[in-house]
Enzyme design. Structure first.
Site, PDB file in Angstrom:
ATOM      1  N   GLU A 454       0.809  -1.222   0.000  1.00  0.00           N
ATOM      2  CA  GLU A 454       0.000   0.000   0.000  1.00  0.00           C
ATOM      3  C   GLU A 454       0.839   1.268   0.000  1.00  0.00           C
ATOM      4  O   GLU A 454       0.481   2.258  -0.641  1.00  0.00           O
ATOM      5  CB  GLU A 454      -0.949   0.001   1.203  1.00  0.00           C
ATOM      6  CG  GLU A 454      -2.166  -0.901   1.054  1.00  0.00           C
ATOM      7  CD  GLU A 454      -1.892  -2.347   1.408  1.00  0.00           C
ATOM      8  OE1 GLU A 454      -2.807  -3.178   1.277  1.00  0.00           O
ATOM      9  OE2 GLU A 454      -0.749  -2.642   1.824  1.00  0.00           O
ATOM     10  N   HIS A 524      -9.653  -4.875  10.158  1.00  0.00           N
ATOM     11  CA  HIS A 524     -10.299  -4.718   8.858  1.00  0.00           C
ATOM     12  C   HIS A 524     -11.637  -3.999   8.966  1.00  0.00           C
ATOM     13  O   HIS A 524     -12.433  -4.052   8.036  1.00  0.00           O
ATOM     14  CB  HIS A 524     -10.539  -6.093   8.207  1.00  0.00           C
ATOM     15  CG  HIS A 524      -9.316  -6.747   7.657  1.00  0.00           C
ATOM     16  ND1 HIS A 524      -8.288  -7.186   8.451  1.00  0.00           N
ATOM     17  CD2 HIS A 524      -8.961  -7.041   6.382  1.00  0.00           C
ATOM     18  CE1 HIS A 524      -7.355  -7.733   7.698  1.00  0.00           C
ATOM     19  NE2 HIS A 524      -7.727  -7.656   6.448  1.00  0.00           N
TER      20      HIS A 524
END
Length: 729
Positions: A454, A524
């Protein structure tokens, strides 16, 4: 006994040494330019240290004295259209690229310097001193130098932080197909940083024309390279990624030039990235004019041995041997360089009461403080805004997630700059939720699956956006991954426009889905709105209906600032009205929507909580106004709509789903009470999840997030605190 087989890396690893023959073939004009640049940069850096010692440079003065050879040798191998970026110690690279740009026919070691050379020196020094005449209008200072015209993408105070953005620029060059390349300069310390290694891997996989130029000066501040890595030949990093690597003497500008030519040949022929390691030495400490020996982390003998290899002396000796210059001419060049820097500094300084000071009129005005934190949205002047209630086109019920894919396909169809990137977005029939369904088949070159990196691919997207030839749309599979990419998201992308003077666009869209309720647990399930809202450079939108998603995504893609588009898994499967054949309208950034009118209580909410709140309010049959905020960034909050409602109702309830820690409502409640205190009948009420992040246990996860009964209880409390009775539960 097992058999052992030696394996060989896929890429080459070589050292380049400039030979006597190479020196004999060196063009005399190029040699003069090299020597002139070396002396100009040395004189400039000496002037910076002098001013720093006099208290006239605010902030650090990361001198590159001793490292000029690597910058000059590499910059002179480039085209004007090639680009560079660097780290906190980058004056020499910025100047080498800028001088090559303004003196594209070279510099004479015998003639006076041109007005363009004077101007480059003046504006660079002004920037380092924090003055409005600088390239970034005084905001960047020593560590943030940017001049796009000359190919300077912007230097960076975060070690290794600019490397992913350089890869994004290289991506834009590769797509343009003109053979231009990017050099990203960084030191030995950055070779152990994740963002650099992630970017090396990604650049190799995508065959990007980027040179990772390592200035190995042996020390990260005061820590020697042997203390932090077992392989101190840093160009070896390339072998693990299949990147050809070159090592050279950075004190020898010709050796660097030859290595850079070799790298350019590889990159310009679609050979992918290259690593160059140049051995250099900074003569002074990390910051300021003291040598490292004065602070005890290296010896005077070591410093003396490196000074004997000085790049300026080495170049002069080679030119003298070939009778390309005389000692007298070298002395005159040195004098002219110093005089130029004295003159440049003199234009920025005055003497008052026997003491030097910066000319007051050269400072930026205090009114410039917040100018350019974000753009002015002038790009929206002539667009068509729509709301569902007044839309005259055909509407039909559609699944939310299908609309996500449809509007992106429409925009990619009409604008070939738009490029979508993320993990698995090109697989699984549109990624893990189908939000990119059909894009890979229609736009295979612009629907790009990324490594699980990322930091690298978000940073690269920032570089693409800054370049302007690509409009990147990044998908983060889960918002919690923003923490992995926090440097690129908050230090780089968010601050880019303001840090570099206020005029630098950053047209980037980041999509992510809130996944509370899916059982994916603490790492998450974040709602990132509250965290991202603390970063002024980002705009945030949170569409709650398919119709709004189309208009807000179109606005996000048009905006010249970075925009976070929040989605929600609960909304993906929901259905609502969506346009059938008109996906080209916009919804204004910064415009909330009243989805239910009322007079006794204002409820402010967003995303999946809009529908849940409406269901609760309608079930209770109470006189409540519900506002879908839609835009959540601090600059985009629709205060006109909020204030009008609060002045009518006198009461506010903020409803959000996620946990209290990163909550958006905390800031919003505080701001409402500051702005509208006189209109409030009671303190602002809030509904949010628990303190802890959601757990995987179904029971605990349900308890951690806002539920319908929590909203009902909060509404009842808000009415009770007004002295109003509601029907019993």
């Amino acid at each position: 006994m097992p058999q052992y087989r030696d394996l060989s890396p896929r890429s080459s690893w070589r050292e380049i040494v400039a030979t006597t023959e190479d020196w004999s073939y060196l063009d005399a004009g190029l040699a003069e330019t090299m020597l002139s640049q070396l002396h100009l940069i040395r004189a400039f850096e000496e002037k910076v240290l002098e001013l720093f010692g006099q208290g006239l440079v605010h902030g650090p003065a990361h001198s590159a004295i001793g490292q000029e050879g690597g910058a000059v040798g590499s910059a002179l191998s480039m085209r004007a259209s090639d680009q560079i970026n660097g780290s906190h110690r980058a004056h020499h690279q910025f100047l080498a690229k800028s001088l090559s740009f303004v003196a594209d026919r070279g510099l004479s070691a015998r003639s006076p310097f041109s007005g363009e050379v004077h101007e480059v020196s003046r504006r660079t020094l002004a920037e380092i001193m924090g003055l409005s005449q600088g390239y970034c209008r005084g905001r960047g200072g020593s560590m943030h130098l940017r001049w796009m015209d000359a190919g300077n993408l912007g230097t960076n105070a975060i070690v290794g932080g600019g490397v992913p953005m350089a890869a994004g620029a290289a991506f834009a060059h590769k797509r343009a197909g003109k053979g231009d390349v990017v050099y990203s300069y960084f030191g030995d310390g950055a070779t152990n940083i994740g963002s650099v290694l992630e970017t090396m891997n990604m650049a190799a996989a995508w065959r990007l024309p980027i040179c990772f130029f390592i200035e190995n000066n042996l020390y990260a501040v005061a820590t020697h390279i042997d203390e932090v890595t077992a392989e101190n030949r840093l160009s070896a990093r390339g072998l693990g990624f299949g990147i050809p690597a070159l090592k050279c003497d950075g004190m020898d500008s010709l050796a660097v030039y030859l290595a850079s030519q070799e790298a350019n040949n590889i990159m310009r022929s679609d050979g992918g990235p290259v690593i160059i390691e140049a051995d250099v030495y900074r003569y002074f400490h990390q910051n300021g004019a003291l040598p490292g020996s004065a602070l005890g982390y290296r010896s005077k003998d070591e410093e003396m041995q490196w000074r004997k290899r000085d790049a300026l002396e080495h170049m002069a000796a080679q030119m003298l041997e070939r009778q390309l210059i005389t000692t007298k001419e070298i002395d005159a060049l040195r004098l002219r360089s110093r005089e130029l820097m004295d003159n440049v500094a003199g234009e920025l300084l005055e003497t008052v009461g026997g003491k030097l000071q910066i000319i007051p009129s050269l400072w930026p005005s205090e009114s410039f403080l917040d100018v350019g934190v974000r753009g002015d949205l002038s790009e929206f002047r002539n667009v068509r805004f729509e709301e569902e209630e007044t839309f005259v086109g055909k509407l039909a019920e559609s699944k939310f997630v299908d609309v996500v894919a449809d509007v992106m396909a429409r925009r990619m169809e009409t604008d070939d700059r738009i490029t979508v990137l993320g993990e698995d977005i090109h697989r699984l029939r549109g990624g893990t939720n189908g939000a990119t369904k059909g894009l890979a088949a229609r736009f295979p070159d612009r629907t790009i699956g990324t490594p699980i990196s990322e930091n690298a691919f978000l940073g690269a997207a920032g570089g693409m956006a800054a370049d302007g030839r690509v409009i990147p749309v990044v998908e983060f599979m889960y918002p919690d991954f923003m923490w992995v990419a926090a440097d690129q998201m908050f230090n780089q992308i968010a601050k880019y426009r303001h840090m570099f003077g206020g005029n630098s666009d950053m047209p980037l869209v980041l999509r992510t889905k809130v996944s509370i309720g899916t059982g994916y647990g603490s790492q998450h399930s974040m709602d990132p709105a509250g965290i991202v809202a603390t970063s002024p450079g980002w705009r945030i939108v949170a569409p709650s209906t398919p119709f709004d998603y189309v208009g807000l995504m179109n606005s996000a893609l048009l905006c010249r600032d970075p925009v976070l588009v929040l989605e929600h898994v609960d909304l993906y499967v929901a259905k609502g009205n969506a346009p059938v054949d008109d996906l080209d309208y916009f919804i204004p950034l910064g415009k909330a929507k009243i989805v239910r009118s009322g007079t006794k209580l204002t409820i402010l909410t967003y995303l999946s909580m809009v529908k849940l709140t409406l269901n609760v309010v309608n079930g209770l049959g109470v006189d409540v106004e519900v506002i879908d905020l839609r835009s959540l960034d601090r600059a985009g909050l629709d205060w006109e709509t909020v204030e009008t409602s609060v002045r009518k109702t006198g009461n506010v309830l903020i409803v959000e789903q996620g946990s209290s820690g990163p909550s958006y409502g905390g800031w919003l409640a505080d701001e409402i009470q500051r702005r509208l205190f006189d209109w409030l009948d009671q303190p602002v009420q809030r509904v949010h999840g628990g303190e802890a992040s959601p757990s995987i246990s179904k029971i605990l996860e349900a308890a951690s997030a806002t539920r319908a009964r929590d909203i009902e209880s909060a509404i009842r409390k808000a009415f009770a605190d007004q002295g109003r009775l509601m029907a019993a539960e």
